[in-house]
Design a protein around this motif. Structure first.
Motif, PDB file in Angstrom:
ATOM      1  N   PRO A 188     -38.049-123.061  75.789  1.00 29.81           N
ATOM      2  CA  PRO A 188     -39.047-123.974  76.366  1.00 29.81           C
ATOM      3  C   PRO A 188     -39.824-123.253  77.470  1.00 29.81           C
ATOM      4  CG  PRO A 188     -36.890-124.446  77.307  1.00 29.81           C
ATOM      5  CD  PRO A 188     -36.691-123.307  76.330  1.00 29.81           C
ATOM      6  N   ILE A 189     -41.150-123.298  77.427  1.00 34.79           N
ATOM      7  CA  ILE A 189     -41.952-122.553  78.394  1.00 34.79           C
ATOM      8  C   ILE A 189     -43.159-123.356  78.852  1.00 34.79           C
ATOM      9  CG2 ILE A 189     -41.307-120.358  77.295  1.00 34.79           C
ATOM     10  CD1 ILE A 189     -44.229-120.206  76.245  1.00 34.79           C
ATOM     11  N   SER A 190     -43.750-122.890  79.916  1.00 35.01           N
ATOM     12  CA  SER A 190     -45.107-123.279  80.306  1.00 35.01           C
ATOM     13  C   SER A 190     -45.825-121.983  80.623  1.00 35.01           C
ATOM     14  CB  SER A 190     -45.108-124.213  81.526  1.00 35.01           C
ATOM     15  OG  SER A 190     -46.447-124.374  82.000  1.00 35.01           O
ATOM     16  N   ALA A 191     -46.667-121.541  79.704  1.00 35.50           N
ATOM     17  CA  ALA A 191     -47.366-120.275  79.896  1.00 35.50           C
ATOM     18  C   ALA A 191     -48.318-120.350  81.089  1.00 35.50           C
ATOM     19  CB  ALA A 191     -48.134-119.907  78.630  1.00 35.50           C
ATOM     20  N   LEU A 192     -48.922-121.505  81.298  1.00 35.90           N
ATOM     21  CA  LEU A 192     -49.879-121.665  82.390  1.00 35.90           C
ATOM     22  C   LEU A 192     -49.186-121.553  83.740  1.00 35.90           C
ATOM     23  CD1 LEU A 192     -52.862-122.237  83.009  1.00 35.90           C
ATOM     24  CD2 LEU A 192     -52.270-124.670  83.106  1.00 35.90           C
ATOM     25  N   ALA A 193     -48.004-122.207  83.863  1.00 31.31           N
ATOM     26  CA  ALA A 193     -47.276-122.202  85.133  1.00 31.31           C
ATOM     27  C   ALA A 193     -46.304-121.039  85.255  1.00 31.31           C
ATOM     28  CB  ALA A 193     -46.532-123.524  85.299  1.00 31.31           C
ATOM     29  N   GLY A 194     -46.006-120.383  84.137  1.00 31.32           N
ATOM     30  CA  GLY A 194     -45.102-119.244  84.184  1.00 31.32           C
ATOM     31  C   GLY A 194     -43.640-119.579  83.977  1.00 31.32           C
ATOM     32  N   ASP A 195     -43.317-120.821  83.599  1.00 30.71           N
ATOM     33  CA  ASP A 195     -41.921-121.219  83.412  1.00 30.71           C
ATOM     34  C   ASP A 195     -41.306-120.526  82.208  1.00 30.71           C
ATOM     35  OD1 ASP A 195     -41.422-123.518  85.413  1.00 30.71           O
ATOM     36  OD2 ASP A 195     -43.328-124.075  84.485  1.00 30.71           O
ATOM     37  N   ASN A 196     -40.198-119.814  82.423  1.00 29.01           N
ATOM     38  CA  ASN A 196     -39.401-119.174  81.362  1.00 29.01           C
ATOM     39  C   ASN A 196     -40.179-118.128  80.555  1.00 29.01           C
ATOM     40  OD1 ASN A 196     -37.001-120.469  81.911  1.00 29.01           O
ATOM     41  ND2 ASN A 196     -37.369-122.152  80.482  1.00 29.01           N
ATOM     42  N   VAL A 197     -41.267-117.614  81.119  1.00 21.27           N
ATOM     43  CA  VAL A 197     -41.979-116.524  80.452  1.00 21.27           C
ATOM     44  C   VAL A 197     -41.395-115.188  80.895  1.00 21.27           C
ATOM     45  CG1 VAL A 197     -44.190-115.408  80.046  1.00 21.27           C
ATOM     46  CG2 VAL A 197     -44.061-117.897  80.204  1.00 21.27           C
ATOM     47  N   VAL A 198     -41.507-114.901  82.177  1.00 22.16           N
ATOM     48  CA  VAL A 198     -40.860-113.716  82.746  1.00 22.16           C
ATOM     49  C   VAL A 198     -39.719-114.124  83.675  1.00 22.16           C
ATOM     50  CG1 VAL A 198     -41.202-111.706  84.259  1.00 22.16           C
ATOM     51  CG2 VAL A 198     -42.912-112.283  82.521  1.00 22.16           C
ATOM     52  N   GLU A 199     -39.963-115.168  84.469  1.00 19.70           N
ATOM     53  CA  GLU A 199     -38.953-115.664  85.404  1.00 19.70           C
ATOM     54  C   GLU A 199     -38.372-116.987  84.910  1.00 19.70           C
ATOM     55  OE1 GLU A 199     -37.891-113.968  87.883  1.00 19.70           O
ATOM     56  OE2 GLU A 199     -39.408-112.370  87.772  1.00 19.70           O
TER      57      GLU A 199
END
Length: 446
Positions: A188-199
């Motif tokens: 599960p991610i939020s690319a806009l907010a950066g959730d679970n993409v790199v951090e």
């Protein structure tokens, strides 16, 4: 990375991966976030994106602009062409193909995923699994991409709700499993907010799995093709006119798989003539062995009739030689593919005339059933075909070799690519040997 950073990538492994998903699912934003948060963006690139974002009225940098480089892409806010990006972390090097999500450009997704070891399929958490999601999953399965990541994006727009993610992950995994995808990792991610993409995301503490980058860095990848049967498509015949080597005859090309050794008994296909490897030249020097994907020149002990498009293989590990190619194809052209269609079939370095003899079935993406006797395939259809070639082809099953089991169907009138084909067992079936006489090449009557 900044202009002052540098990475020693000599000891790191390489991962080729592609992104896929429907329009506005956030693929380009995810790619931009990966590049930005992993510090793989040069300072001047980031400044250019910030200026372009301000010109478009954005309050912050639009990270999608890091990959959407065409003017038409920026004007429409969609990805059209495959955008390749190269970046590295201390743990691994990456070649990323950001592919289009619009159904009209599915052909470009096929291009980007054809060499990928991993596919990231994005889903908008508000919409769930849609037809284009199923199409991209089918293409990934068809192309034998060994690892698939389901990135459920825009979790911020569904209040980071775990049940929403769980339902989408369950539906997609069940569908991919039926397609034969060996492994699905849902994140599960939020690319806009950066959730679970790199951090890791503090707002989704219910998720205990890896971030996207962590998974990309740790997924097992093997580029070792030396254990496969040796395949050497001849690209060019070298006959230098020199007093020093008046009788030199070498066959240049790239080793597609396996390894070739001096002294090895080989067969030249499709003629079936046998010989022994007398020498191998690499970068102007003689070597005893060559392995995939090296580009070399092979010399044989016998003076055989070998030309571009022939395939050199070990005598005890030969592919099927056939003129009736049974395959699964992804039709990528606007012109329908019909029974009786005259085409060119390009396989490795060989191009031959061919006719579509049958279209036995078309795959329904909704329930994965095969619709018998569709008569034709239109753009983005996936179906089974039987193609009759003018000359024999040395063809492997795609399941065993992505390089020597794949081919293109081309319109002979204008050179347009009509379909990408996977011989044999992509969705069942195989290429069968054929011993029939040579075809009437001029009349295309095979």
């Amino acid at each position: 990375m900044t202009t002052t950073q540098a990475l020693d990538t000599s000891a790191t492994t390489l991962l080729r991966f592609a992104t896929a998903g429907s329009v506005d699912d956030g693929k380009s934003t995810l790619v931009g976030r990966l590049l930005h948060d992993s510090k793989s963006v040069l300072t001047d690139q980031l400044e250019a994106v910030e200026r372009a974002s301000l010109d478009r009225g954005r309050s912050g940098p639009d990270l999608a602009l890091l990959t959407d480089g065409l003017r038409a892409e920026r004007e429409q806010g969609i990805t059209i062409d495959v955008a390749y990006r190269y970046f590295a972390t201390p743990r691994r090097r990456f070649i990323l193909a950001d592919t289009p999500g619009h159904v009209q450009y599915t052909r470009n997704m096929v291009t980007g995923a054809s060499t990928a070891e991993l596919a990231v399929v994005l889903v908008d958490a508000r919409n769930g699994v849609v037809e284009q999601t199923r199409r991209h999953a089918a293409v990934a399965a068809l192309l034998r991409v060994p690892h698939v990541v389901l990135a459920v994006n825009k979790m911020d727009l569904v209040e980071y709700a775990e049940p929403v993610f769980a339902a989408i992950a369950e539906e997609f995994t069940a569908y991919a499993t039926r397609l034969g995808v060996p492994e699905v990792t849902a994140i599960p991610i939020s690319a806009l907010a950066g959730d679970n993409v790199v951090e890791p995301s503090a707002r989704m503490d219910w998720y205990g799995g890896p971030t996207v980058l962590e998974h990309l860095e740790t997924v097992p990848v093997s580029h070792d093709l030396t254990g496969c049967p040796a395949r050497f498509p001849v690209q060019y015949v070298i006959r230098p006119q020199s007093a020093e080597h008046p009788d030199y005859r070498g066959y240049a090309g790239q080793v597609a798989s396996g390894a070739l050794r001096v002294g090895q008994r080989v067969t030249v296909l499709p003629s079936g003539r046998t010989s022994t490897i007398a020498g191998i030249d690499a970068l102007g020097q003689e070597v005893d062995i060559a392995w995939a994907p090296q580009s070399v020149t092979v010399r044989l002990t016998d003076d055989l009739d070998v030309s571009r498009g022939d395939l050199i293989a070990p005598v005890d590990e030969l592919p099927a030689v056939t003129r009736d190619v049974t395959a699964t194809v992804c039709h990528v052209a606007d012109t329908p593919l019909t029974v009786g269609h005259r085409v060119l079939l390009k396989h490795t370095t060989r191009t031959v005339k061919a006719i579509v003899k049958e279209i036995p079935s078309r795959l329904s993406l909704d329930d994965l059933t095969q619709h018998a006797g569709p008569g034709r395939l239109v753009a983005n259809d996936i179906g089974r075909v039987v193609v009759r070639t003018a000359d024999p082809l040395a063809l492997d099953d795609y399941a065993g070799s992505r390089r020597t089991g794949s081919f293109l169907l081309i319109d002979p009138a204008d050179g347009t690519t009509l379909a990408a084909g996977m011989a044999g067992a992509a969705f069942g079936g195989s290429a069968a040997p054929d011993d029939s006489p040579a075809a009437d090449d001029e009349g295309w009557d095979f």
